[in-house]
Scaffold this active site. Sequence first.
Site, PDB file in Angstrom:
ATOM      1  CB  SER A 118      -0.956   0.002   1.204  1.00  0.00           C
ATOM      2  OG  SER A 118      -0.227  -0.078   2.407  1.00  0.00           O
ATOM      3  CB  SER A 188      -0.305  -2.679  12.724  1.00  0.00           C
ATOM      4  OG  SER A 188      -0.278  -1.558  11.882  1.00  0.00           O
TER       5      SER A 188
HETATM    6  N1  LIG Z   1       1.542 -13.780   5.671  1.00  0.00           N
HETATM    7  C1  LIG Z   1       1.959 -12.516   5.487  1.00  0.00           C
HETATM    8  N2  LIG Z   1       1.094 -11.485   5.619  1.00  0.00           N
HETATM    9  C2  LIG Z   1       1.518 -10.240   5.434  1.00  0.00           C
HETATM   10  N3  LIG Z   1       2.804  -9.889   5.145  1.00  0.00           N
HETATM   11  C3  LIG Z   1       3.706 -10.885   5.020  1.00  0.00           C
HETATM   12  C4  LIG Z   1       3.317 -12.238   5.170  1.00  0.00           C
HETATM   13  N4  LIG Z   1       4.418 -13.008   4.982  1.00  0.00           N
HETATM   14  C5  LIG Z   1       5.439 -12.185   4.719  1.00  0.00           C
HETATM   15  N5  LIG Z   1       5.023 -10.912   4.732  1.00  0.00           N
HETATM   16  C6  LIG Z   1       5.932  -9.769   4.576  1.00  0.00           C
HETATM   17  O1  LIG Z   1       6.069  -9.220   5.873  1.00  0.00           O
HETATM   18  C7  LIG Z   1       5.822  -7.832   5.859  1.00  0.00           C
HETATM   19  C8  LIG Z   1       4.837  -7.439   6.944  1.00  0.00           C
HETATM   20  O2  LIG Z   1       5.415  -7.479   8.191  1.00  0.00           O
HETATM   21  P1  LIG Z   1       4.731  -6.699   9.384  1.00  0.00           P
HETATM   22  O3  LIG Z   1       5.600  -6.915  10.561  1.00  0.00           O
HETATM   23  O4  LIG Z   1       4.468  -5.298   8.976  1.00  0.00           O
HETATM   24  O5  LIG Z   1       3.341  -7.467   9.551  1.00  0.00           O
HETATM   25  S1  LIG Z   1       2.328  -7.452  10.786  1.00  0.00           S
HETATM   26  O6  LIG Z   1       2.161  -6.048  11.184  1.00  0.00           O
HETATM   27  O7  LIG Z   1       2.893  -8.247  11.855  1.00  0.00           O
HETATM   28  O8  LIG Z   1       1.084  -8.033  10.271  1.00  0.00           O
HETATM   29  C9  LIG Z   1       5.209  -7.480   4.540  1.00  0.00           C
HETATM   30  O9  LIG Z   1       5.881  -6.298   4.162  1.00  0.00           O
HETATM   31  P2  LIG Z   1       5.131  -5.075   3.433  1.00  0.00           P
HETATM   32  O10 LIG Z   1       4.846  -5.561   2.053  1.00  0.00           O
HETATM   33  O11 LIG Z   1       6.158  -3.987   3.474  1.00  0.00           O
HETATM   34  O12 LIG Z   1       3.906  -4.721   4.204  1.00  0.00           O
HETATM   35  C10 LIG Z   1       5.478  -8.676   3.645  1.00  0.00           C
HETATM   36  O13 LIG Z   1       6.579  -8.396   2.821  1.00  0.00           O
HETATM   37  N1  LIG Z   2       2.105   6.734  -3.829  1.00  0.00           N
HETATM   38  C1  LIG Z   2       2.490   5.780  -4.642  1.00  0.00           C
HETATM   39  N2  LIG Z   2       2.141   5.781  -5.932  1.00  0.00           N
HETATM   40  C2  LIG Z   2       2.535   4.794  -6.777  1.00  0.00           C
HETATM   41  N3  LIG Z   2       3.291   3.756  -6.402  1.00  0.00           N
HETATM   42  C3  LIG Z   2       3.668   3.689  -5.125  1.00  0.00           C
HETATM   43  C4  LIG Z   2       3.287   4.691  -4.178  1.00  0.00           C
HETATM   44  N4  LIG Z   2       3.796   4.352  -2.974  1.00  0.00           N
HETATM   45  C5  LIG Z   2       4.466   3.209  -3.165  1.00  0.00           C
HETATM   46  N5  LIG Z   2       4.406   2.815  -4.442  1.00  0.00           N
HETATM   47  C6  LIG Z   2       4.992   1.592  -5.023  1.00  0.00           C
HETATM   48  O1  LIG Z   2       4.234   0.519  -4.503  1.00  0.00           O
HETATM   49  C7  LIG Z   2       5.071  -0.561  -4.150  1.00  0.00           C
HETATM   50  C8  LIG Z   2       4.874  -0.901  -2.687  1.00  0.00           C
HETATM   51  O2  LIG Z   2       5.312   0.195  -1.910  1.00  0.00           O
HETATM   52  P1  LIG Z   2       5.883  -0.018  -0.463  1.00  0.00           P
HETATM   53  O3  LIG Z   2       6.212   1.326   0.078  1.00  0.00           O
HETATM   54  O4  LIG Z   2       6.975  -1.033  -0.471  1.00  0.00           O
HETATM   55  O5  LIG Z   2       4.601  -0.607   0.277  1.00  0.00           O
HETATM   56  P2  LIG Z   2       4.468  -1.375   1.664  1.00  0.00           P
HETATM   57  O6  LIG Z   2       5.600  -0.913   2.545  1.00  0.00           O
HETATM   58  O7  LIG Z   2       3.144  -0.968   2.190  1.00  0.00           O
HETATM   59  O8  LIG Z   2       4.537  -2.821   1.326  1.00  0.00           O
HETATM   60  C9  LIG Z   2       6.491  -0.128  -4.477  1.00  0.00           C
HETATM   61  O9  LIG Z   2       6.834  -0.680  -5.739  1.00  0.00           O
HETATM   62  C10 LIG Z   2       6.409   1.366  -4.548  1.00  0.00           C
HETATM   63  O10 LIG Z   2       7.342   1.903  -5.461  1.00  0.00           O
END
Ligand SMILES: Nc1ncnc2c1ncn2[C@@H]1O[C@H](COP(=O)(O)OS(=O)(=O)O)[C@@H](OP(=O)(O)O)[C@H]1O
Ligand SMILES: Nc1ncnc2c1ncn2[C@@H]1O[C@H](COP(=O)(O)OP(=O)(O)O)[C@@H](O)[C@H]1O
Length: 293
Positions: A118, A188
């Site tokens: 997101s 979260s």
């Molecule tokens: N099952 C599952 N569900 C969600 N996310 C997963 C899972 N397994 C691995 N990942 C990776 O772990 C990142 C999320 O970790 P968090 O510590 O933020 O998760 S939580 O708050 O405890 O739910 C999350 O990173 P972000 O994409 O940056 O959100 C994922 O890359």
């Molecule tokens: N405001 C935005 N508009 C377009 N793309 C975005 C934006 N914010 C993040 N991205 C792209 O979306 C993807 C996920 O972003 P990221 O910051 O890693 O999300 P998260 O930490 O929630 O997993 C990345 O490839 C990033 O470059």
Amino acid sequence: MVAVKTVHPPISCSSSGSQCGQLVPVPKIGFVKLPSLSLRLNVGNYARLSLIQATEESTVAVTNGRAAVFSGENPPQMVTNGTAGNIVWHKSSVGKVHRQELLQQKGCVIWITGLSGSGKSSLACALCQTLYSRGKLTYILDGDNVRHGLNRDLTFKSEDRAENIRRIGEVAKLFVDAGVICIASVISPYRRDRDACRALLPEGDFIEVFMDVPIEICEARDPKGLYKLARAGKIKGFTGVDDPYEPPLNCELTCILRWLQLALPPKGNSCASPSDMAETVISYLEEKGYLQA
Ligand SMILES: Nc1ncnc2c1ncn2[C@@H]1O[C@H](COP(=O)(O)OS(=O)(=O)O)[C@@H](OP(=O)(O)O)[C@H]1O
Ligand SMILES: Nc1ncnc2c1ncn2[C@@H]1O[C@H](COP(=O)(O)OP(=O)(O)O)[C@@H](O)[C@H]1O
């Protein structure tokens, strides 16, 4: 004994009586009458409280079955929760106020919550960068990163996610005490876990930012290929796919991203850039006085 950080309902005290409201310093020596009702402790226990004795400029804390009074900004002695007993709180002559003066800012937590993909980390980095260029000290607690160290023992089961968030909340609280603007970027997914972190901090210091981005967009981005694996059944319990995400009901800020064009790939959406979003958050910090001591 268990020291409580938050009392529901909150209580305020005066030398002459009690009322519902904020926990406040007791103005002068006297007995303080606490509401004679059951107070929910942060450990889930209940206690009935009546009379406690306060000293000048004391702060009231509630312990398991007892009320305790501590003097000054940093209580010199406090029995903390946990299994280890006989723990004494060490007071330092340099406190949060001094650190904030040094940094010319106020400590707070910017808690960025939302689905994977997101844009939490992108917003966190943009915030960090812009605030750095303005001479403000931040520190990012990113879910992915913290799970490499402090929380490497935790899985994605709901109880482990809760523990992940609890620890991050406690670490964030330390950063706030250090006077730092702490940016937590973590999925979260559970409201109660986020609310528990909010409850660790003084009113206003927990700024919840919701990345309100539809799962279709997150999934189309899929920078780590995790949605693809989750849809293929190779990752179980993936947030938004086969695990819940509870959006905030009353957060301070929402970053809305609406997909105007439904066809893939996701171009033509009303997409604010991470640095535009960061400016919105920074305006909020400015307005609330966090960018000055
Ligand atoms: N099952 C599952 N569900 C969600 N996310 C997963 C899972 N397994 C691995 N990942 C990776 O772990 C990142 C999320 O970790 P968090 O510590 O933020 O998760 S939580 O708050 O405890 O739910 C999350 O990173 P972000 O994409 O940056 O959100 C994922 O890359
Ligand atoms: N405001 C935005 N508009 C377009 N793309 C975005 C934006 N914010 C993040 N991205 C792209 O979306 C993807 C996920 O972003 P990221 O910051 O890693 O999300 P998260 O930490 O929630 O997993 C990345 O490839 C990033 O470059």
